[in-house]
Design a protein around this motif. Structure first.
Motif, PDB file in Angstrom:
ATOM      1  N   GLU A  70       0.823  -1.208   0.000  1.00 55.65           N
ATOM      2  CA  GLU A  70       0.000   0.000   0.000  1.00 55.65           C
ATOM      3  C   GLU A  70       0.865   1.270   0.000  1.00 55.65           C
ATOM      4  N   THR A  71       2.034   1.168   0.611  1.00 60.86           N
ATOM      5  CA  THR A  71       2.950   2.318   0.623  1.00 60.86           C
ATOM      6  C   THR A  71       3.374   2.678  -0.796  1.00 60.86           C
ATOM      7  N   ARG A  72       3.605   1.651  -1.603  1.00 63.10           N
ATOM      8  CA  ARG A  72       4.004   1.913  -2.986  1.00 63.10           C
ATOM      9  C   ARG A  72       2.910   2.680  -3.727  1.00 63.10           C
ATOM     10  N   ASN A  73       1.670   2.410  -3.400  1.00 62.20           N
ATOM     11  CA  ASN A  73       0.557   3.094  -4.049  1.00 62.20           C
ATOM     12  C   ASN A  73       0.386   4.509  -3.499  1.00 62.20           C
ATOM     13  N   VAL A  74       0.474   4.659  -2.172  1.00 60.45           N
ATOM     14  CA  VAL A  74       0.270   5.963  -1.542  1.00 60.45           C
ATOM     15  C   VAL A  74       1.494   6.866  -1.747  1.00 60.45           C
ATOM     16  N   GLY A  75       2.675   6.265  -1.684  1.00 61.81           N
ATOM     17  CA  GLY A  75       3.918   7.034  -1.775  1.00 61.81           C
ATOM     18  C   GLY A  75       4.585   7.228  -0.441  1.00 61.81           C
ATOM     19  N   PRO A  77       4.383   5.692   3.962  1.00 63.57           N
ATOM     20  CA  PRO A  77       3.915   4.524   4.708  1.00 63.57           C
ATOM     21  C   PRO A  77       2.920   4.793   5.833  1.00 63.57           C
ATOM     22  N   ILE A  78       2.754   6.028   6.244  1.00 58.89           N
ATOM     23  CA  ILE A  78       1.997   6.262   7.473  1.00 58.89           C
ATOM     24  C   ILE A  78       0.492   6.078   7.286  1.00 58.89           C
ATOM     25  N   LEU A  79      -0.069   6.501   6.166  1.00 57.84           N
ATOM     26  CA  LEU A  79      -1.497   6.260   5.933  1.00 57.84           C
ATOM     27  C   LEU A  79      -1.824   4.771   5.973  1.00 57.84           C
ATOM     28  N   PRO A  80      -1.092   3.910   5.261  1.00 56.84           N
ATOM     29  CA  PRO A  80      -1.361   2.466   5.379  1.00 56.84           C
ATOM     30  C   PRO A  80      -1.144   1.937   6.795  1.00 56.84           C
ATOM     31  N   LEU A  81      -0.150   2.482   7.503  1.00 55.66           N
ATOM     32  CA  LEU A  81       0.103   2.063   8.890  1.00 55.66           C
ATOM     33  C   LEU A  81      -1.084   2.437   9.777  1.00 55.66           C
ATOM     34  N   VAL A  82      -1.536   3.660   9.644  1.00 48.74           N
ATOM     35  CA  VAL A  82      -2.650   4.139  10.467  1.00 48.74           C
ATOM     36  C   VAL A  82      -3.907   3.324  10.200  1.00 48.74           C
ATOM     37  N   LYS A  83      -4.161   2.975   8.950  1.00 50.33           N
ATOM     38  CA  LYS A  83      -5.350   2.191   8.627  1.00 50.33           C
ATOM     39  C   LYS A  83      -5.329   0.844   9.345  1.00 50.33           C
ATOM     40  N   GLN A  84      -4.159   0.240   9.472  1.00 48.31           N
ATOM     41  CA  GLN A  84      -4.085  -1.045  10.170  1.00 48.31           C
ATOM     42  C   GLN A  84      -4.260  -0.860  11.673  1.00 48.31           C
ATOM     43  N   ILE A  85      -3.759   0.240  12.224  1.00 52.22           N
ATOM     44  CA  ILE A  85      -3.993   0.528  13.640  1.00 52.22           C
ATOM     45  C   ILE A  85      -5.489   0.751  13.885  1.00 52.22           C
ATOM     46  N   VAL A  86      -6.097   1.544  13.014  1.00 46.64           N
ATOM     47  CA  VAL A  86      -7.527   1.834  13.128  1.00 46.64           C
ATOM     48  C   VAL A  86      -8.349   0.550  13.109  1.00 46.64           C
ATOM     49  N   ALA A  87      -7.949  -0.408  12.268  1.00 50.60           N
ATOM     50  CA  ALA A  87      -8.710  -1.661  12.147  1.00 50.60           C
ATOM     51  C   ALA A  87      -8.664  -2.485  13.425  1.00 50.60           C
ATOM     52  N   ALA A  88      -7.697  -2.201  14.286  1.00 51.89           N
ATOM     53  CA  ALA A  88      -7.569  -2.955  15.543  1.00 51.89           C
ATOM     54  C   ALA A  88      -8.350  -2.315  16.691  1.00 51.89           C
ATOM     55  N   LEU A  89      -9.083  -1.218  16.418  1.00 53.92           N
ATOM     56  CA  LEU A  89      -9.788  -0.479  17.459  1.00 53.92           C
ATOM     57  C   LEU A  89     -11.286  -0.392  17.148  1.00 53.92           C
TER      58      LEU A  89
END
Length: 447
Positions: A70-75, A77-89
């Motif tokens: 996802e980082t390759r698509n976004v450019g 890494p933090i947006l993809p990282l945050v989305k995975q954190i969000v999914a755990a809450l």
């Protein structure tokens, strides 16, 4: 990842770990966690919510394969990282993840933690290398050898004094690294354009709390595009690597067959050639030079990152992602290999002394000029010794004999007994060695 042959020759594992994938992702998670707690400290969210968000910022929550895809698509890494954190809450807590932060805030705070640890590692390695050099200074303060200028014999010196100059340089390297560390280990929490507008009046309080929690210094103004802090540390590291390279080139030069004044450690097949059985190549020095040049080139690339414009870089920031770890890992590796080379360096004082006579004693030309100057004045004495040097080379004479033939007999009778030997023409060499040792030990050990 491409195979790194140079790294196999002595890459510093501790510094490599500072910039490993796991450490990088872990740092991002640490910053996100502490940012949530800082929001609570500033009263933006309640403490329990901050702790629940922080608890979700764990490595086992992150699917790294998905993260990089996802980082390759976004450019970034933090947006993809945050989305995975969000999914755990749950939804209520998820709404406050990364609230008021921007990608570069998270990444720059994580970088600051790495730069702090990298500077500490470099400083520790400078100390180790310097301690090894200090042993050489102490051991060889009186080991007389040819001093060389422009690669030619100049005047006598001692190997200890030669090493003392390195010790003094390393002390300055350590000071530069310490100063650069202080300026690089700072927090970043300024939001999208550097104004912290999303946090309204709470921006400074959140930033201050985040700095405290991360153990970083606060910085009132944004540094998203002001990359001098990072460039200063890489430049200091590259300069330190340059000290290592200079030492390595000295080892290469002094270990030449025709010179033979030092040698790297020997051992079965160490530095061996696949075809020339007599070879014992200076392999540590060669690795140091390789690491040092890599560090310097990476630091030069970092200088281009200083060109970033407006409130956010457009490509210059990406230079850092390779240049910073490249520089700091290479510099640490150069230092570690240099420390080992210095600890195991073989020094041959007898060969040094023998080399003093290789040029027919002409290394004492200045000393003889000074002796004559008391009778003739410096300029006339210089011309007299210069003529004697020409004669000594033309006729293959030792310099004292050529001088005897060049000057008036009565003058020779007056100066012959006072022409110094190399041991008597060392100036302040011994005192300078002692001074360098005292300064080094007081700077690094508080003695």
């Amino acid at each position: 990842m491409a195979f790194d042959l140079l790294g196999k020759l002595g890459e510093d594992g501790i510094m490599s770990a500072v910039f490993s994938e796991e450490r990088v992702v872990s740092n991002w998670l640490v910053v996100e966690a502490e940012f949530a707690r800082a929001l609570a400290d500033a009263g933006v969210i309640d403490t329990a919510r901050g702790e629940r968000i922080a608890a979700a910022c764990r490595l086992d929550v992150i699917d790294r394969e998905r993260l990089w895809k996802e980082t390759r698509n976004v450019g970034y890494p933090i947006l993809p990282l945050v989305k995975q954190i969000v999914a755990a809450l749950d939804d209520d807590d998820a709404a406050w993840v990364h609230y008021g932060a921007t990608t570069q805030d998270i990444m720059d705070c994580a970088l600051a933690l790495q730069l702090r640890d990298a500077a500490d590692r470099l400083t520790d390695l400078v100390g180790q290398f310097g301690d090894a050099i200090a042993q050489l200074v102490e051991r060889h303060a009186g080991s007389v050898m040819p001093g060389r200028t422009h690669a030619q014999q100049a005047v006598p010196t001692t190997f200890g004094l030669k090493m003392a100059v390195y010790l003094d340089q390393l002390a300055r390297d350590a000071k530069r690294l310490t100063a650069a560390r202080a300026r690089a280990a700072v927090v970043s929490s300024y939001g999208a354009g550097g104004t912290s507008a999303a946090l309204r009046d709470n921006g400074p309080a959140v930033r201050s709390a985040l700095a405290t929690r991360l153990g970083l210094a606060d910085a009132e103004l944004p540094w998203h595009v002001a990359r001098d802090r990072v460039a200063e540390l890489t430049s200091a590291a590259a300069m330190t690597a340059g000290t290592c390279v200079r030492f390595a080139r000295e080892v290469v030069d002094l270990s030449r067959t025709e010179v033979g004044e030092v040698s790297e450690a020997t051992g079965k097949y160490r530095g061996a050639s696949s075809t020339m059985p007599q070879k014992s190549n200076p392999i540590s020095a060669e690795a140091i030079i390789g690491f040092g040049v890599v560090a310097q080139n990476a630091a030069n690339a970092m200088l281009r990152a200083l060109e970033a414009g407006h409130e956010r870089a457009a490509g210059e920031w990406q230079v850092e992602w390779r240049a910073v770890p490249g520089c700091l890992i290479a510099a640490a590796s150069a230092l570690d290999v240099a420390r080992e080379a210095a600890e195991n360096l073989l020094v041959f004082p007898d060969r040094m002394r023998a080399n003093l006579t290789r040029d027919g004693g002409r290394i004492m030309a200045e000393a003889y000029m000074i002796a004559l100057a008391e009778h003739l004045g410096r300029d006339v004495a210089h011309e007299s010794v210069y003529d004697a040097v020409l004669l000594s080379r033309a006729d293959g004479l030792a310099l004292p004999e050529a001088l005897r033939r060049s000057v008036a007999p009565e003058l020779w009778d007056r100066i012959a007994a006072v022409l110094p030997e190399p041991d008597a023409y060392l100036g302040n060499a011994t005192r300078l060695c002692a001074s360098a040792l005292t300064a080094w030990r007081s700077r690094t050990h508080g003695a």
